[in-house]
Design an enzyme around this catalytic site. Structure first.
Site, mmCIF file in Angstrom:
data_model
loop_
_atom_site.group_PDB
_atom_site.id
_atom_site.type_symbol
_atom_site.label_atom_id
_atom_site.label_comp_id
_atom_site.label_asym_id
_atom_site.label_seq_id
_atom_site.Cartn_x
_atom_site.Cartn_y
_atom_site.Cartn_z
ATOM 1 N N THR A 98 -13.231 43.942 10.488
ATOM 2 C CA THR A 98 -13.145 45.176 9.962
ATOM 3 C C THR A 98 -12.681 45.097 8.496
ATOM 4 O O THR A 98 -11.927 45.089 8.166
ATOM 5 C CB THR A 98 -11.945 45.990 10.636
ATOM 6 O OG1 THR A 98 -12.458 46.143 12.226
ATOM 7 C CG2 THR A 98 -11.877 47.488 10.097
ATOM 8 N N ALA A 172 -19.061 52.745 9.763
ATOM 9 C CA ALA A 172 -19.033 53.320 10.942
ATOM 10 C C ALA A 172 -17.739 53.081 11.487
ATOM 11 O O ALA A 172 -17.055 53.934 12.132
ATOM 12 C CB ALA A 172 -20.260 52.990 11.942
ATOM 13 N N LYS A 173 -17.385 51.808 11.336
ATOM 14 C CA LYS A 173 -15.967 51.285 11.973
ATOM 15 C C LYS A 173 -14.788 52.132 11.368
ATOM 16 O O LYS A 173 -14.051 52.605 12.070
ATOM 17 C CB LYS A 173 -15.908 49.742 11.862
ATOM 18 C CG LYS A 173 -14.551 49.219 12.435
ATOM 19 C CD LYS A 173 -14.375 49.733 13.804
ATOM 20 C CE LYS A 173 -13.137 49.117 14.372
ATOM 21 N NZ LYS A 173 -12.770 47.649 14.225
ATOM 22 N N LEU A 174 -14.900 52.288 10.141
ATOM 23 C CA LEU A 174 -13.750 52.977 9.462
ATOM 24 C C LEU A 174 -13.741 54.439 9.953
ATOM 25 O O LEU A 174 -12.692 54.952 10.034
ATOM 26 C CB LEU A 174 -13.903 52.926 7.915
ATOM 27 C CG LEU A 174 -14.012 51.547 7.128
ATOM 28 C CD1 LEU A 174 -14.146 51.654 5.827
ATOM 29 C CD2 LEU A 174 -12.349 50.879 7.569
#
Length: 283
Positions: A98, A172-174
């Protein structure tokens, strides 16, 4: 046996069980980790050991990276005997960490300049999902490259989705981890309010988990609250890092601002504890 040779960098809480999934699936795996003691566990399962990121890349086809932050990525690519010092081409590098979309875009261009390929592919899920191959994987990069490695990623997760070009997986992960922070703080505040008004935590969580609000997160973290177990599956310090990255990308909503302030103020005391230890900081 699967013939694609996989290199793995980063043997933390997530990296070890994820690499084990690939070994169990029959892939030849070579690992590199700064802490050499952690390499031993994988060696016992049949993994090879590389002395440096450069050596790892030179003897594998696909390298997967699972480390903590942008600085670690910079060190792995640009450090002494880093990935970009290897005299190779046509390799695929998959960054499952991440990190910021910015560094993924930078490393994708630099990999392209030496004839290799880069995907950002962070995951949603924690240690339990890593151990059972049930992660959700969001990928940024070229479709053709993604399709080549999708069978590998499918061994690690229950869902693998290409969401855009390089950097899109990180974005998208954030977004997902911003929601994770809101869930954690919301659950903590709800439990504290109920407790102060005479409702037992176990009763409250039984109600939540059997109502429309119930989800895996509230079940797992609710059990952690009840058992007073704050050993980090996802350390609170990491959500501070992720919320900071999201702010850098432009998130500025009222809830996101509040969550960042709350977790940042708790980091010094509870940074090494699990994210749900935010309840201790709020209570």
């Amino acid at each position: 046996m699967n013939m694609t040779r996989i290199g793995w960098i980063g043997l933390g809480n997530m990296g070890i069980p994820m690499a084990e999934q690939l070994l169990n699936a029959g892939y030849p795996v070579v690992v590199y980790n700064r802490s050499k003691a952690k390499e031993a566990a994988l060696k016992n399962l049949g993994a090879g050991i590389a002395p440096s990121p450069r050596a790892l890349l030179e003897e594998t086809d696909v390298v997967i990276i699972m480390v903590s932050d942008d600085k670690a990525i910079q060190d792995i690519f640009d450090g002494e005997d880093g990935l970009l010092s290897a005299k190779t081409s046509n390799k695929i590098l998959i960054n499952m960490s991440t990190v910021s979309p910015k560094i993924s875009k930078e490393m994708a261009e630099r990999c392209k300049s030496v004839g290799s390929f880069y995907l950002d592919a962070p995951v949603s899920g924690s240690v339990k999902q890593a151990e059972t191959g049930q992660l959700v994987i969001m990928v940024g990069g070229e479709e053709q490259v993604f399709q080549k490695v999708k069978p590998i990623l499918d061994k690690l997760g229950k869902m693998t989705l290409l969401v855009g070009l390089n950097g899109a997986g990180n974005t998208a992960k954030l977004a997902i981890n911003s929601l994770l922070a809101l869930y954690a703080q919301g659950l903590a505040e709800t439990v504290i309010f109920a407790n102060k008004n005479g409702i037992e935590t176990s009763d409250l969580l039984n109600l939540i988990n059997n109502a429309a609000l119930g989800n895996i997160f509230t079940k797992i973290k609710g059990e952690a609250i009840i058992s007073d177990n704050y050993k980090a599956a996802f350390a609170l310090k990491h959500i501070v890092k992720d919320l900071s990255l999201a702010r850098d990308e432009g998130i500025s909503s009222p809830l996101a601002k509040t969550a960042f302030d709350t977790f940042k103020s708790a980091e010094q005391t509870y940074g090494e504890s699990d994210i749900i230890a935010i309840i201790k900081a709020l209570d």
